[in-house]
Design a protein around this motif. Structure first.
Motif, PDB file in Angstrom:
ATOM      1  N   ARG A 120      25.290  28.990  15.338  1.00  0.00           N
ATOM      2  CA  ARG A 120      26.277  30.059  15.449  1.00  0.00           C
ATOM      3  C   ARG A 120      26.792  30.070  16.882  1.00  0.00           C
ATOM      4  NH1 ARG A 120      25.515  29.321  10.952  1.00  0.00           N
ATOM      5  NH2 ARG A 120      24.994  30.798   9.292  1.00  0.00           N
ATOM      6  N   ILE A 121      28.083  30.356  17.028  1.00  0.00           N
ATOM      7  CA  ILE A 121      28.735  30.274  18.333  1.00  0.00           C
ATOM      8  C   ILE A 121      29.631  31.484  18.540  1.00  0.00           C
ATOM      9  CG2 ILE A 121      30.417  28.990  19.730  1.00  0.00           C
ATOM     10  CD1 ILE A 121      29.495  26.446  18.246  1.00  0.00           C
ATOM     11  N   VAL A 122      29.580  32.051  19.737  1.00  0.00           N
ATOM     12  CA  VAL A 122      30.586  33.014  20.193  1.00  0.00           C
ATOM     13  C   VAL A 122      31.313  32.355  21.362  1.00  0.00           C
ATOM     14  CG1 VAL A 122      31.040  35.279  21.185  1.00  0.00           C
ATOM     15  CG2 VAL A 122      29.230  35.018  19.474  1.00  0.00           C
ATOM     16  N   GLN A 123      32.613  32.212  21.231  1.00  0.00           N
ATOM     17  CA  GLN A 123      33.417  31.501  22.228  1.00  0.00           C
ATOM     18  C   GLN A 123      34.418  32.480  22.841  1.00  0.00           C
ATOM     19  OE1 GLN A 123      34.195  27.524  21.017  1.00  0.00           O
ATOM     20  NE2 GLN A 123      36.079  27.340  22.200  1.00  0.00           N
ATOM     21  N   VAL A 124      34.307  32.706  24.152  1.00  0.00           N
ATOM     22  CA  VAL A 124      35.154  33.663  24.853  1.00  0.00           C
ATOM     23  C   VAL A 124      36.020  32.923  25.859  1.00  0.00           C
ATOM     24  CG1 VAL A 124      35.219  35.760  26.265  1.00  0.00           C
ATOM     25  CG2 VAL A 124      33.370  35.434  24.601  1.00  0.00           C
ATOM     26  N   ASN A 125      37.321  33.160  25.820  1.00  0.00           N
ATOM     27  CA  ASN A 125      38.248  32.504  26.731  1.00  0.00           C
ATOM     28  C   ASN A 125      38.052  33.008  28.158  1.00  0.00           C
ATOM     29  OD1 ASN A 125      41.242  32.820  28.052  1.00  0.00           O
ATOM     30  ND2 ASN A 125      40.979  30.874  26.993  1.00  0.00           N
ATOM     31  N   ARG A 126      38.217  32.107  29.134  1.00  0.00           N
ATOM     32  CA  ARG A 126      38.019  32.465  30.538  1.00  0.00           C
ATOM     33  C   ARG A 126      38.896  33.645  30.960  1.00  0.00           C
ATOM     34  NH1 ARG A 126      36.304  31.103  35.488  1.00  0.00           N
ATOM     35  NH2 ARG A 126      35.059  29.381  34.691  1.00  0.00           N
ATOM     36  N   ALA A 127      40.172  33.620  30.598  1.00  0.00           N
ATOM     37  CA  ALA A 127      41.073  34.687  31.028  1.00  0.00           C
ATOM     38  C   ALA A 127      40.606  36.044  30.503  1.00  0.00           C
ATOM     39  CB  ALA A 127      42.497  34.402  30.554  1.00  0.00           C
ATOM     40  N   ALA A 128      40.124  36.073  29.259  1.00  0.00           N
ATOM     41  CA  ALA A 128      39.643  37.324  28.677  1.00  0.00           C
ATOM     42  C   ALA A 128      38.398  37.816  29.406  1.00  0.00           C
ATOM     43  CB  ALA A 128      39.343  37.131  27.192  1.00  0.00           C
ATOM     44  N   LEU A 129      37.496  36.884  29.751  1.00  0.00           N
ATOM     45  CA  LEU A 129      36.267  37.288  30.444  1.00  0.00           C
ATOM     46  C   LEU A 129      36.564  37.689  31.885  1.00  0.00           C
ATOM     47  CD1 LEU A 129      33.254  37.531  29.751  1.00  0.00           C
ATOM     48  CD2 LEU A 129      32.909  35.306  30.821  1.00  0.00           C
ATOM     49  N   GLU A 130      37.484  36.990  32.534  1.00  0.00           N
ATOM     50  CA  GLU A 130      37.831  37.335  33.907  1.00  0.00           C
ATOM     51  C   GLU A 130      38.448  38.726  34.000  1.00  0.00           C
ATOM     52  OE1 GLU A 130      40.284  34.252  35.559  1.00  0.00           O
ATOM     53  OE2 GLU A 130      38.545  33.254  36.476  1.00  0.00           O
ATOM     54  N   GLU A 131      39.205  39.110  32.979  1.00  0.00           N
ATOM     55  CA  GLU A 131      39.818  40.439  32.988  1.00  0.00           C
ATOM     56  C   GLU A 131      38.745  41.527  33.008  1.00  0.00           C
ATOM     57  OE1 GLU A 131      42.736  43.233  30.209  1.00  0.00           O
ATOM     58  OE2 GLU A 131      42.698  41.066  29.916  1.00  0.00           O
ATOM     59  N   VAL A 132      37.722  41.363  32.177  1.00  0.00           N
ATOM     60  CA  VAL A 132      36.640  42.349  32.126  1.00  0.00           C
ATOM     61  C   VAL A 132      35.778  42.253  33.388  1.00  0.00           C
ATOM     62  CG1 VAL A 132      34.580  43.080  30.866  1.00  0.00           C
ATOM     63  CG2 VAL A 132      36.618  42.369  29.614  1.00  0.00           C
ATOM     64  N   ALA A 133      35.474  41.031  33.832  1.00  0.00           N
ATOM     65  CA  ALA A 133      34.669  40.866  35.041  1.00  0.00           C
ATOM     66  C   ALA A 133      35.399  41.416  36.259  1.00  0.00           C
ATOM     67  CB  ALA A 133      34.332  39.387  35.249  1.00  0.00           C
ATOM     68  N   GLY A 134      36.738  41.329  36.260  1.00  0.00           N
ATOM     69  CA  GLY A 134      37.517  41.854  37.378  1.00  0.00           C
ATOM     70  C   GLY A 134      37.348  43.345  37.549  1.00  0.00           C
ATOM     71  N   GLU A 135      37.137  44.053  36.453  1.00  0.00           N
ATOM     72  CA  GLU A 135      36.909  45.498  36.516  1.00  0.00           C
ATOM     73  C   GLU A 135      35.583  45.816  37.192  1.00  0.00           C
ATOM     74  OE1 GLU A 135      37.147  46.758  32.490  1.00  0.00           O
ATOM     75  OE2 GLU A 135      39.245  46.159  32.255  1.00  0.00           O
ATOM     76  N   ARG A 136      34.705  44.803  37.282  1.00  0.00           N
ATOM     77  CA  ARG A 136      33.401  44.980  37.934  1.00  0.00           C
ATOM     78  C   ARG A 136      33.402  44.404  39.350  1.00  0.00           C
ATOM     79  NH1 ARG A 136      28.658  43.957  33.527  1.00  0.00           N
ATOM     80  NH2 ARG A 136      29.457  45.291  31.874  1.00  0.00           N
ATOM     81  N   GLY A 137      34.568  43.936  39.814  1.00  0.00           N
ATOM     82  CA  GLY A 137      34.667  43.487  41.190  1.00  0.00           C
ATOM     83  C   GLY A 137      34.644  41.993  41.397  1.00  0.00           C
ATOM     84  N   THR A 138      34.624  41.185  40.314  1.00  0.00           N
ATOM     85  CA  THR A 138      34.654  39.739  40.477  1.00  0.00           C
ATOM     86  C   THR A 138      36.091  39.279  40.692  1.00  0.00           C
ATOM     87  OG1 THR A 138      32.719  39.444  39.045  1.00  0.00           O
ATOM     88  CG2 THR A 138      34.106  37.517  39.398  1.00  0.00           C
ATOM     89  N   ALA A 139      36.333  38.560  41.771  1.00  0.00           N
ATOM     90  CA  ALA A 139      37.687  38.122  42.101  1.00  0.00           C
ATOM     91  C   ALA A 139      38.160  37.067  41.106  1.00  0.00           C
ATOM     92  CB  ALA A 139      37.731  37.560  43.522  1.00  0.00           C
TER      93      ALA A 139
END
Length: 322
Positions: A120-139
């Motif tokens: 089983r696989i969950v595949q998340v696109n980088r742009a989608a993950l960066e958007e959420v991570a950006g809210e936590r302060g990741t550039a």
């Protein structure tokens, strides 16, 4: 004008031809040097994928031996096996998959070997993950997850419950694009809880095996600096006593854990001010967002950390645009 939702992914295929199945997967995952052989089991192959470009759920059954090399990917892929055997990487870096336990695929690519497996696989696109991570302060452009970390029980519980909800929703072909987007965001949040963001500012010493406990605490700070974390939280994450944690931080950084948390938050304030417009950015509001309520003390602490006052940092925006 309303934004166009990403195209929906809905693929299902099966085969009893070993070479066709190998070629299908090698094409789907941009792999190279893939080979497949029959095992004692009669060969069967089944593949399905649902979701959209931001996040998708995939299932693979391959009754045979499959090996090859996965090339670097812009997607973040978490996989787990339901049966069969699987290894990722080689030598000292080899990871032996445990049935039912999620494993983040190395983003730099890796060799693999699978036998008679269901996956089983969950595949998340980088742009989608960066958007959420950006809210936590990741550039932007600096998002790296540490695939070598073994997630703790709390993170696994969050992940499994999130995947269960996501699966129930995404598998419903009648689910709205809005609901699909919310599930994508939930998947990104659960993934960031499962694997820590690797900070580019970590000292090389923390990469040494003997400092693994401190590294976990430091990565937790960088990932959760926007939350009300304490030294006690860090001790739990690092599996150390509070005294041992304090000793380790003093030895590594010449700072207490709380002082380190404050230092990271000061860095986040600086990032926000450098990206802000002097005409619209309120320094006090940015400071409060990162936990600094007293304007005078904040300004002095900021100057001590960054060698200039907050208003000087903010003015850089205007100079850079001129």
């Amino acid at each position: 004008m309303n934004p166009t939702p990403p195209p929906r992914i809905d693929v299902e295929t099966q085969s009893t031809d070993l070479d066709d199945a190998r070629d299908f997967l090698a094409t789907a995952y941009a792999g190279n040097e893939w080979s497949a052989d029959a095992t004692r089991q009669p060969f069967a192959f089944r593949y399905s994928a649902v979701g959209d470009a931001a996040m998708s759920l995939r299932a693979i059954r391959f009754d045979g031996h499959l090996e090859g090399v996965m090339t670097p990917s812009e997607d973040f892929v978490v996989q787990w096996t339901k049966r069969g055997s699987a290894t990722i990487g080689a030598g000292d870096d080899q990871i032996v998959m445990e049935p039912g336990r999620p494993q983040l695929w190395p983003q730099q690519g890796a060799a693999f070997s699978y036998d008679d497996y269901e996956q089983r696989i969950v595949q998340v696109n980088r742009a989608a993950l960066e958007e959420v991570a950006g809210e936590r302060g990741t550039a932007p452009g600096q998002l790296v997850l540490d695939h070598t970390v073994r997630p703790d029980d709390r993170a696994l519980t969050v992940w499994r419950s999130s995947v269960q909800l996501i699966s129930h929703t995404v598998l419903d072909r009648r689910a709205s694009p809005l609901l699909q987007a919310e599930m994508g965001r939930l998947g990104a949040l659960a993934l960031l809880e499962l694997y820590p963001v690797v900070s580019s500012s970590l000292p090389d010493e923390l990469l040494l095996p003997r400092n693994a406990h401190v590294r976990r605490a430091v990565e937790y700070v960088h990932e959760h600096a926007h939350l009300p974390i304490t030294s006690t939280d860090l001790a739990r994450v690092a599996s150390l006593s509070l005294r041992a944690l304090q000793t380790a931080f003093q030895r590594t950084f010449e700072l207490s854990p709380n002082a380190y948390i404050r230092q990271v938050r000061l860095d986040r304030v600086r990032d926000a001010l450098l990206a802000g417009d002097p005409a619209t950015t309120n320094i006090a509001d940015v400071a409060r967002e990162w936990g600094f309520a007293h304007a005078g003390r904040f300004s002095a602490t900021y100057q001590q950390r960054h060698g200039e006052y907050p208003r000087q940092t903010l003015r850089r925006f205007g100079r850079q645009r001129a």
